[in-house]
Design an enzyme around this catalytic site. Structure first.
Site, short mmCIF file in Angstrom:
data_model
loop_
_atom_site.label_atom_id
_atom_site.label_comp_id
_atom_site.label_asym_id
_atom_site.label_seq_id
_atom_site.Cartn_x
_atom_site.Cartn_y
_atom_site.Cartn_z
N GLY A 60 10.74 -8.07 -20.94
CA GLY A 60 11.92 -7.38 -21.16
C GLY A 60 12.68 -7.25 -22.80
O GLY A 60 13.13 -5.94 -22.86
N THR A 61 12.16 -8.20 -22.40
CA THR A 61 12.49 -8.44 -24.40
C THR A 61 11.32 -8.30 -25.54
O THR A 61 12.00 -7.09 -26.15
CB THR A 61 13.13 -10.39 -24.58
OG1 THR A 61 13.40 -10.95 -23.85
CG2 THR A 61 12.75 -10.24 -25.90
N ASN B 229 24.19 -7.98 -16.45
CA ASN B 229 23.55 -8.45 -16.34
C ASN B 229 25.01 -9.87 -15.97
O ASN B 229 24.34 -10.43 -14.47
CB ASN B 229 22.40 -9.47 -17.32
CG ASN B 229 22.76 -9.51 -18.61
OD1 ASN B 229 23.64 -8.75 -19.09
ND2 ASN B 229 22.92 -10.44 -19.32
N GLN C 266 18.68 -5.24 -15.48
CA GLN C 266 19.20 -5.10 -14.59
C GLN C 266 18.87 -3.56 -13.11
O GLN C 266 19.78 -4.27 -11.83
CB GLN C 266 20.76 -5.91 -14.65
CG GLN C 266 20.83 -7.16 -15.02
CD GLN C 266 20.39 -8.08 -14.19
OE1 GLN C 266 20.16 -8.20 -13.53
NE2 GLN C 266 19.71 -9.38 -14.75
N GLY D 27 9.58 -8.03 -15.37
CA GLY D 27 9.13 -7.93 -13.44
C GLY D 27 10.28 -9.15 -13.06
O GLY D 27 10.09 -8.80 -11.45
N HIS D 28 10.05 -10.34 -13.28
CA HIS D 28 10.68 -11.15 -12.93
C HIS D 28 12.21 -11.03 -12.54
O HIS D 28 13.00 -11.62 -11.80
CB HIS D 28 10.73 -12.72 -13.55
CG HIS D 28 11.25 -12.70 -14.61
ND1 HIS D 28 12.61 -13.24 -14.72
CD2 HIS D 28 11.83 -12.20 -16.06
CE1 HIS D 28 13.39 -13.54 -15.76
NE2 HIS D 28 12.73 -12.79 -16.28
N THR E 170 -4.78 -7.63 -24.87
CA THR E 170 -6.09 -7.13 -23.49
C THR E 170 -4.50 -7.79 -22.42
O THR E 170 -4.01 -8.37 -22.37
CB THR E 170 -7.01 -9.17 -23.31
OG1 THR E 170 -7.86 -8.13 -24.47
CG2 THR E 170 -7.63 -8.38 -21.62
N CYS F 104 27.74 -19.73 -22.81
CA CYS F 104 26.34 -19.32 -22.63
C CYS F 104 25.30 -21.26 -22.71
O CYS F 104 25.85 -21.77 -22.72
CB CYS F 104 26.14 -19.42 -23.57
SG CYS F 104 26.59 -20.31 -25.50
C1 LIG Z 1 16.75 -11.26 -18.02
C2 LIG Z 1 18.11 -9.83 -18.96
C3 LIG Z 1 16.11 -9.77 -20.00
C4 LIG Z 1 14.96 -10.45 -20.42
O1 LIG Z 1 14.30 -9.81 -19.79
P1 LIG Z 1 12.68 -10.62 -20.25
O2 LIG Z 1 12.09 -10.45 -19.20
O3 LIG Z 1 13.39 -12.61 -19.59
O4 LIG Z 1 12.27 -10.86 -21.39
C5 LIG Z 1 16.98 -8.31 -20.92
N1 LIG Z 1 18.10 -7.46 -20.47
C6 LIG Z 1 18.59 -7.96 -19.36
C7 LIG Z 1 19.63 -7.40 -18.82
C8 LIG Z 1 18.31 -8.58 -18.74
O5 LIG Z 1 18.93 -9.16 -17.48
#
Ligand SMILES: *Cc1c(COP(=O)(O)O)cnc(C)c1O
Length: 405
Positions: A72-73, A155, A183, A204-205, A241, A329
């Site tokens: 996501g980052t 989040n 989210q 994904g996670h 890749t 945090c």
């Molecule tokens: C977890 C999260 C991310 C980061 O995603 P990663 O795959 O861990 O880099 C970004 N934005 C939100 C709102 C998240 O909850």
């Protein structure tokens, strides 16, 4: 008794069907999808299937709008930096005060760049329920805006922003609109082709696929500049890749998320509502933070006044219950999170916030167990607090607790 996992906004369990879909791509199906032989070809076909599975979950018009990334980052960074490079004459970014660090820290970095390399960052405020003020947004939008980046759902609190409306407003000014939907995806229905959203990030996670794979959706026709240059993977938009097994797992997870969307908004929501209602009924001086009328179905962030959230988490952990603190945090700082501060949650409450985030793997029996222990934990911690006696606050809040600016 087995442990109860209520921290699904931090990460989720990989669905066993996702693992099963991935396994062949570590062994027999090890080909490089760019290769001109049948090893590569078979994997290439599986990647295409995954792309279509993501397209369907997002309601995207074309599978070519799906770019696989590493997380996501990376998707967030790619989107924002792409807009700035594609429209170098526009030097302003609009975002919100409650974004994930993936967006906030990038914006801070852009803001600190010196002189002509620097950017103007506008961070929209939220009210005490975590809601944006669209009038403030309208004022900040101009033909100097390169990109607006606003999360679909928060989040920490689950609060949902009106991103569809915001995207229309951005488009009217020729600015690109990106949403961090990490989210939101899999929890609320999305239909991107009916919106003016140009780019969207997911991970994904957070959706029962593995860590280390994500997606950046880029609407066809959006001016785009890649972050990673190199090979021609992802139509030249993200070199490197492909993480084939994880991408195929994410495709399966997307398919499953679509199948479970109704369950998420009925059964998971019912468990969340039960958890929140029972805790608030039994614990005095506690309240749900965020906008409970526009919220993800799986998230409840509860502020327990005059208690440290960390204390609650430690005691819950002893009972085999995993939740998360919305107050500090993870760096060990004792300051309440930027989200609680942005909402102006009083100091006495902001330190005692606990986020419960559910998934389709939770059961009502688990929720009952949690509800059975939380009131006792709150009462115990308050019995140790100098600010609490005889079942109520011992000091007027105003006496020592300034609200955050
Ligand atoms: C977890 C999260 C991310 C980061 O995603 P990663 O795959 O861990 O880099 C970004 N934005 C939100 C709102 C998240 O909850």
């Amino acid at each position: 008794m087995s442990d109860i996992y209520l921290d699904n906004n931090a990460t989720t369990k990989v669905d066993p069907q996702v693992v099963e879909a991935m396994l062949p791509y570590f062994t027999e199906q090890f080909g490089n999808p760019s290769s001109m032989h049948s090893f590569g070809d078979r994997v290439g076909k599986a990647l295409k299937k995954a792309r279509v599975q993501l397209q369907e979950l997002l309601g995207a018009a074309h599978e070519s709008e799906i770019i696989f990334t590493s997380c996501g980052t990376e998707s967030d960074s790619t989107a924002i930096l792409s807009a700035l490079k594609a429209m170098p004459e526009r030097r302003e970014v609009i975002t919100t005060a409650v974004e994930h660090p993936a967006v906030l820290n990038l914006c801070e970095h852009l803001e600190k760049q010196l002189g002509e390399d620097g950017y103007v960052i506008h961070r929209l405020h939220v009210d005490d329920k975590g809601r944006l003020d669209l009038a403030e947004y309208r004022k900040k939008l101009s033909d100097r805006t390169a990109i607006v980046s606003a999360m679909w759902a928060n989040n920490e609190t689950g609060t949902i922003f009106p991103v569809e409306e915001m995207a229309e407003m951005a488009r009217a000014h020729g600015a690109q609109f990106h949403t961090d939907a990490v989210q939101a995806v899999g929890k609320i229905p999305l239909d991107l082709k009916r919106t003016a959203i140009d780019m969207l990030s997911l991970s994904g996670h957070k959706l029962h696929a593995p860590k280390g794979v994500g997606v950046l959706y880029v609407r066809r026709g959006t001016r785009f500049r890649p972050l990673l240059r190199g090979g021609h993977q992802e139509r030249g938009r993200r070199a490197g890749t492909e993480n084939t097994a994880s991408i195929i797992g994410l495709g399966k997870a997307a398919e499953l998320a679509l199948e479970h969307l109704t369950f998420e908004n009925t059964c998971v929501k019912a468990m969340r509502d039960r958890l929140e209602r029972d805790i608030l009924a039994e614990v005095p001086n506690a309240f749900a933070t965020g906008d409970t009328s526009a919220r993800l179905p799986n998230t409840s962030n509860i502020a327990f006044e005059y208690i440290e959230g960390e204390g609650i988490l430690l005691m819950l952990n002893k009972e085999g219950i995993a939740a998360s603190s919305g107050s500090a945090c993870t760096s060990g700082s004792l300051e309440p999170s930027h989200v609680m501060r942005a909402m102006g949650i009083p100091y006495t409450a902001a330190h005692g916030t606990v986020r419960f985030s559910l998934s389709r793997y939770n059961t009502m029996d688990e929720i009952e167990r949690v509800v059975g222990v939380v009131p006792g934990i709150a009462a115990h911690l308050r019995s140790l607090s100098p600010y609490w006696s005889d079942g109520r606050p011992a000091v007027a809040e105003e006496a020592f607790a300034p609200r955050f600016a």
